[in-house]
Structures are given as C-alpha cells and as structure tokens.
Design an enzyme around this catalytic site. Structure first.
Site, PDB file in Angstrom:
ATOM      1  N   PHE A 239      17.650 -12.700 -48.858  1.00 47.19           N
ATOM      2  CA  PHE A 239      17.841 -12.061 -47.556  1.00 47.19           C
ATOM      3  C   PHE A 239      16.574 -11.336 -47.115  1.00 47.19           C
ATOM      4  O   PHE A 239      16.143 -11.435 -45.967  1.00 47.19           O
ATOM      5  CB  PHE A 239      18.993 -11.058 -47.612  1.00 47.19           C
ATOM      6  CG  PHE A 239      20.361 -11.669 -47.580  1.00 47.19           C
ATOM      7  CD1 PHE A 239      20.542 -13.028 -47.380  1.00 47.19           C
ATOM      8  CD2 PHE A 239      21.487 -10.878 -47.747  1.00 47.19           C
ATOM      9  CE1 PHE A 239      21.809 -13.591 -47.351  1.00 47.19           C
ATOM     10  CE2 PHE A 239      22.763 -11.434 -47.712  1.00 47.19           C
ATOM     11  CZ  PHE A 239      22.913 -12.784 -47.512  1.00 47.19           C
TER      12      PHE A 239
ATOM     13  N   GLY B  77      19.371 -14.527 -31.293  1.00 44.71           N
ATOM     14  CA  GLY B  77      19.785 -15.603 -32.189  1.00 44.71           C
ATOM     15  C   GLY B  77      18.580 -16.286 -32.802  1.00 44.71           C
ATOM     16  O   GLY B  77      17.437 -16.119 -32.358  1.00 44.71           O
ATOM     17  N   ASP B  78      18.822 -17.046 -33.856  1.00 40.38           N
ATOM     18  CA  ASP B  78      17.738 -17.742 -34.560  1.00 40.38           C
ATOM     19  C   ASP B  78      17.326 -18.996 -33.801  1.00 40.38           C
ATOM     20  O   ASP B  78      18.170 -19.806 -33.409  1.00 40.38           O
ATOM     21  CB  ASP B  78      18.185 -18.131 -35.973  1.00 40.38           C
ATOM     22  CG  ASP B  78      18.484 -16.906 -36.825  1.00 40.38           C
ATOM     23  OD1 ASP B  78      17.828 -15.873 -36.606  1.00 40.38           O
ATOM     24  OD2 ASP B  78      19.374 -16.988 -37.703  1.00 40.38           O
TER      25      ASP B  78
ATOM     26  N   ARG C  64      12.800  -2.962 -23.965  1.00 34.25           N
ATOM     27  CA  ARG C  64      13.303  -3.819 -22.886  1.00 34.25           C
ATOM     28  C   ARG C  64      14.808  -3.999 -22.989  1.00 34.25           C
ATOM     29  O   ARG C  64      15.513  -4.034 -21.967  1.00 34.25           O
ATOM     30  CB  ARG C  64      12.588  -5.173 -22.926  1.00 34.25           C
ATOM     31  CG  ARG C  64      11.184  -5.146 -22.346  1.00 34.25           C
ATOM     32  CD  ARG C  64      10.636  -6.555 -22.125  1.00 34.25           C
ATOM     33  NE  ARG C  64      10.360  -7.207 -23.405  1.00 34.25           N
ATOM     34  CZ  ARG C  64       9.201  -7.110 -24.049  1.00 34.25           C
ATOM     35  NH1 ARG C  64       8.221  -6.396 -23.541  1.00 34.25           N
ATOM     36  NH2 ARG C  64       9.022  -7.738 -25.191  1.00 34.25           N
ATOM     37  N   LYS C  65      15.312  -4.120 -24.200  1.00 32.97           N
ATOM     38  CA  LYS C  65      16.757  -4.270 -24.391  1.00 32.97           C
ATOM     39  C   LYS C  65      17.502  -3.001 -23.978  1.00 32.97           C
ATOM     40  O   LYS C  65      18.574  -3.069 -23.341  1.00 32.97           O
ATOM     41  CB  LYS C  65      17.065  -4.624 -25.854  1.00 32.97           C
ATOM     42  CG  LYS C  65      16.583  -6.007 -26.251  1.00 32.97           C
ATOM     43  CD  LYS C  65      17.039  -6.415 -27.644  1.00 32.97           C
ATOM     44  CE  LYS C  65      16.180  -5.826 -28.728  1.00 32.97           C
ATOM     45  NZ  LYS C  65      16.505  -6.406 -30.063  1.00 32.97           N
TER      46      LYS C  65
ATOM     47  N   ALA D 198       7.811 -11.303 -34.802  1.00 32.08           N
ATOM     48  CA  ALA D 198       7.001 -10.479 -33.900  1.00 32.08           C
ATOM     49  C   ALA D 198       5.539 -10.484 -34.342  1.00 32.08           C
ATOM     50  O   ALA D 198       5.248 -10.394 -35.537  1.00 32.08           O
ATOM     51  CB  ALA D 198       7.528  -9.046 -33.883  1.00 32.08           C
TER      52      ALA D 198
ATOM     53  N   ALA E 201      17.010 -11.250 -26.035  1.00 34.28           N
ATOM     54  CA  ALA E 201      18.225 -10.448 -26.059  1.00 34.28           C
ATOM     55  C   ALA E 201      18.315  -9.550 -24.832  1.00 34.28           C
ATOM     56  O   ALA E 201      19.411  -9.249 -24.353  1.00 34.28           O
ATOM     57  CB  ALA E 201      18.280  -9.615 -27.346  1.00 34.28           C
TER      58      ALA E 201
ATOM     59  N   HIS F  28      26.139   1.837 -40.130  1.00 36.63           N
ATOM     60  CA  HIS F  28      26.715   0.495 -39.994  1.00 36.63           C
ATOM     61  C   HIS F  28      26.569  -0.224 -41.333  1.00 36.63           C
ATOM     62  O   HIS F  28      25.452  -0.427 -41.809  1.00 36.63           O
ATOM     63  CB  HIS F  28      25.980  -0.264 -38.891  1.00 36.63           C
ATOM     64  CG  HIS F  28      26.591  -1.582 -38.542  1.00 36.63           C
ATOM     65  ND1 HIS F  28      27.808  -1.692 -37.898  1.00 36.63           N
ATOM     66  CD2 HIS F  28      26.159  -2.868 -38.734  1.00 36.63           C
ATOM     67  CE1 HIS F  28      28.086  -2.970 -37.697  1.00 36.63           C
ATOM     68  NE2 HIS F  28      27.110  -3.701 -38.208  1.00 36.63           N
TER      69      HIS F  28
ATOM     70  N   GLU G  28      30.376  -4.654 -40.643  1.00 35.60           N
ATOM     71  CA  GLU G  28      30.092  -6.013 -40.169  1.00 35.60           C
ATOM     72  C   GLU G  28      30.701  -7.042 -41.102  1.00 35.60           C
ATOM     73  O   GLU G  28      30.627  -6.912 -42.333  1.00 35.60           O
ATOM     74  CB  GLU G  28      28.581  -6.246 -40.084  1.00 35.60           C
ATOM     75  CG  GLU G  28      28.236  -7.668 -39.619  1.00 35.60           C
ATOM     76  CD  GLU G  28      26.749  -7.893 -39.448  1.00 35.60           C
ATOM     77  OE1 GLU G  28      26.187  -7.241 -38.548  1.00 35.60           O
ATOM     78  OE2 GLU G  28      26.166  -8.675 -40.218  1.00 35.60           O
TER      79      GLU G  28
ATOM     80  N   SER H  58      30.776   2.025 -39.149  1.00 34.49           N
ATOM     81  CA  SER H  58      31.227   0.754 -38.603  1.00 34.49           C
ATOM     82  C   SER H  58      30.920  -0.313 -39.643  1.00 34.49           C
ATOM     83  O   SER H  58      30.084  -0.105 -40.539  1.00 34.49           O
ATOM     84  CB  SER H  58      30.527   0.446 -37.270  1.00 34.49           C
ATOM     85  OG  SER H  58      29.117   0.509 -37.410  1.00 34.49           O
TER      86      SER H  58
ATOM     87  N   THR I   4      29.764 -11.615 -36.996  1.00 32.23           N
ATOM     88  CA  THR I   4      28.535 -12.338 -36.700  1.00 32.23           C
ATOM     89  C   THR I   4      28.830 -13.660 -36.005  1.00 32.23           C
ATOM     90  O   THR I   4      29.953 -14.156 -36.004  1.00 32.23           O
ATOM     91  CB  THR I   4      27.709 -12.591 -37.969  1.00 32.23           C
ATOM     92  OG1 THR I   4      28.470 -13.434 -38.851  1.00 32.23           O
ATOM     93  CG2 THR I   4      27.382 -11.294 -38.669  1.00 32.23           C
ATOM     94  N   TYR I   5      27.751 -14.235 -35.478  1.00 33.82           N
ATOM     95  CA  TYR I   5      27.897 -15.365 -34.570  1.00 33.82           C
ATOM     96  C   TYR I   5      26.660 -16.232 -34.698  1.00 33.82           C
ATOM     97  O   TYR I   5      25.538 -15.750 -34.531  1.00 33.82           O
ATOM     98  CB  TYR I   5      27.995 -14.784 -33.160  1.00 33.82           C
ATOM     99  CG  TYR I   5      28.229 -15.712 -32.004  1.00 33.82           C
ATOM    100  CD1 TYR I   5      29.504 -15.853 -31.482  1.00 33.82           C
ATOM    101  CD2 TYR I   5      27.185 -16.383 -31.383  1.00 33.82           C
ATOM    102  CE1 TYR I   5      29.735 -16.650 -30.363  1.00 33.82           C
ATOM    103  CE2 TYR I   5      27.397 -17.179 -30.272  1.00 33.82           C
ATOM    104  CZ  TYR I   5      28.680 -17.306 -29.767  1.00 33.82           C
ATOM    105  OH  TYR I   5      28.895 -18.089 -28.659  1.00 33.82           O
TER     106      TYR I   5
END
Length: 295
Positions: A223, A119-120, A171-172, A159, A132, A273, A28, A26, A59-60
């Site tokens: 990055f 999200g940031d 949890r997600k 974290a 999330a 990915h 991105e 996949s 991305t968003y």
C-alpha cells in the site's frame, strides 16, 4: 500483578485520561467481491455501528461492476442501519451526464454526503482528464451535498511537487468541499507540517487524519509503495519477527494507531477517519480505548 506491570497500566491510564472526550470517528469500507468477503463486511459494519460514527464511507473504483457493488452497499446501509453512508465517487471513466445522474440518484435515495475523488487513471492514459475539483463543482450544481475530498500529507504520487499538490487541494476546497480526509500516514510530523502549510495557502476546512491500523506489514509495504507513504524505520523494526504471530501484530498495530491519535489529539485534532479494510477488531478496540463506546 507485578509492580512494573502496575506502573505500565497506571501510565497508560494517565495517557488516555489526557485524550479529549469529544473525539469523533468515521470509518471506511470497500465493496466485497466474494460471499466470504461480504459476510466479513457486514459483520464489521454491525460491530462498529453502535459506536455512532459521524459517517461511514464506501470506496468506489472504475468500471460499472465495482460501481454497482458500491451502490448496493450504500443502499443497504441506508436501508438497514441508522448510519450516514458516504459513497466514494470518481470522475474517471464516467461522462458528465453519467455523474450528474448518479448524483441525482444518490440525493433522491437520501444520500447527502459524498467523498469526491478523481480516481486512478488507466495505465498509459495521456488524454486530458477531469480533476476532483471539477467533480466537486458538478456535485454542488446538483444538490447541497456534504462533500469530502482527499488530501496527501506526503504528496500525491502523481504530483510533480508538494506545492502543486497543495494548490490542487485548495482548488477542491474553493470549488465547495466541506473537509479533506488525509491519506494514511505514520509520520505524525508530516501531517502537522501539512496542516500548517494548508493554512498558509488559505485552506480553512478541517484536514481529517486518516488512520490505518496495521495487521499485515507486507500488505502495508505494498500500500505504502503505491501511495507514496513513508514507513518509518522504527515501525519496520516493530514488526520484525512477527510474520507468523498475528496476535502480536494486532497489538503492535493497535498501539501505533493509539499513539498517533494521542499525539494528534494533543495538537487539537478531534476527528479521525479509520481505514478499516473491512475488519472491525482493531478499529473497535482503539475506539474503546478512546472512550468511544456503544450507544
């Protein structure tokens, strides 16, 4: 052709022959913010589409401007290609009502796969915020989406520790996510250890490794610093002296990514990915070497 070159090619062919033939990929992309970048994006999508990826994500970011660009790209992919488009969706800077409406709009327009992220956080934010896992639960309440979430083999930079981060991923998954896509990494052992730790806490979905083919080492350093990704010293050495040699940098980047895929595939990984950065060349070449050809 020299004898040594023939041996190298023979060794490469043997190595590639060991790669599973049922690999899935996949890709991105990110929404463009200029006409030139828009042209690059769509030429890359056109180049990679014949490889029949399982999906392509877009991305968003926070803010309505970035969101609108993401929506526009997703709609065009849906309209003009046969690809499965998977928009990123974040729960920062949006109310529950807004998120429900966005999810309904996507479902009504034929979007069935969403990458759900927190999200940031804005700098200096100390207010209570959603996670999330909350967004996954919300999406599940709207429709039967195919939901991907993020995983961090080397721990999310915010974290407090690795166990906290791992339980947050659980949890997600418990909220209804179908798979996790990992942050990019270069230490393959870190991914494999993380995958094992996921099993120990009851995470039973696939952890799809995120692969970043590197062409610009300085960009990679930036990055990596933002995302808590370790860049091994051997990798730093491989890019030394190549600041003005883009062609060699591309060859080095493709080789590193191929080695990652080969090792991971031997460990049973079948789905990958690719973070394309809206450039098709390296990703296409790597897929070609993996035996993934236009259909």
């Amino acid at each position: 052709m020299s004898y040594s070159h023939a041996r190298e090619i023979e060794a490469l062919n043997r190595s590639l022959a060991d790669i599973s033939q049922d690999i899935q990929v996949s890709f991105e992309f990110f929404p463009p913010n200029s006409p030139a970048m828009e042209e690059t994006l769509w030429s890359s999508i056109e180049r990679l589409a014949p490889l029949k990826p399982s999906f392509v994500s877009v991305t968003y970011g926070a803010g309505s401007g970035t969101r609108d660009r993401t929506h526009d790209v997703i709609k065009r992919i849906q309209k003009d290609t046969a690809l499965i488009a998977a928009p990123h969706l974040t729960c920062i800077d949006a109310s529950k009502e807004e998120l429900i409406q966005i999810a309904k709009d996507y479902w009504q327009s034929g979007v069935r796969h969403i990458v759900a992220l927190r999200g940031d956080l804005p700098k200096g934010n100390t207010e209570k915020h959603s996670y999330a896992s909350d967004l996954v639960e919300l999406l599940r309440s709207v429709a039967d989406f195919d939901i991907s979430v993020a995983a961090y083999p080397e721990v999310h930079p915010e974290a407090p520790n690795a166990q906290f981060d791992l339980l947050n991923l659980k949890r997600k998954i418990d909220a209804g996510a179908n798979r996790a896509i990992s942050q990019f990494f270069f230490d393959v052992e870190s991914y494999l250890r993380f995958r094992d730790r996921c099993v120990t806490v009851g995470i039973d979905v696939e952890i799809v490794p995120g692969i970043l083919p590197v062409t610009n080492y300085k960009t990679l350093e930036r990055f990596a610093g933002l995302t808590n990704v370790h860049v091994p010293s051997w990798m730093t050495k491989m890019y030394q002296g190549l600041e003005d040699d883009e062609m060699t940098r591309r060859l080095v980047g493709a080789n590193i990514a191929m080695e990652q895929v080969k090792v991971l595939n031997r460990e049973g990984v079948k789905n990958f990915h690719f973070y394309t950065l809206n450039r098709a060349e390296l990703t296409y070449a790597i897929c070609h070497m993996l035996g993934i050809r236009p259909q």
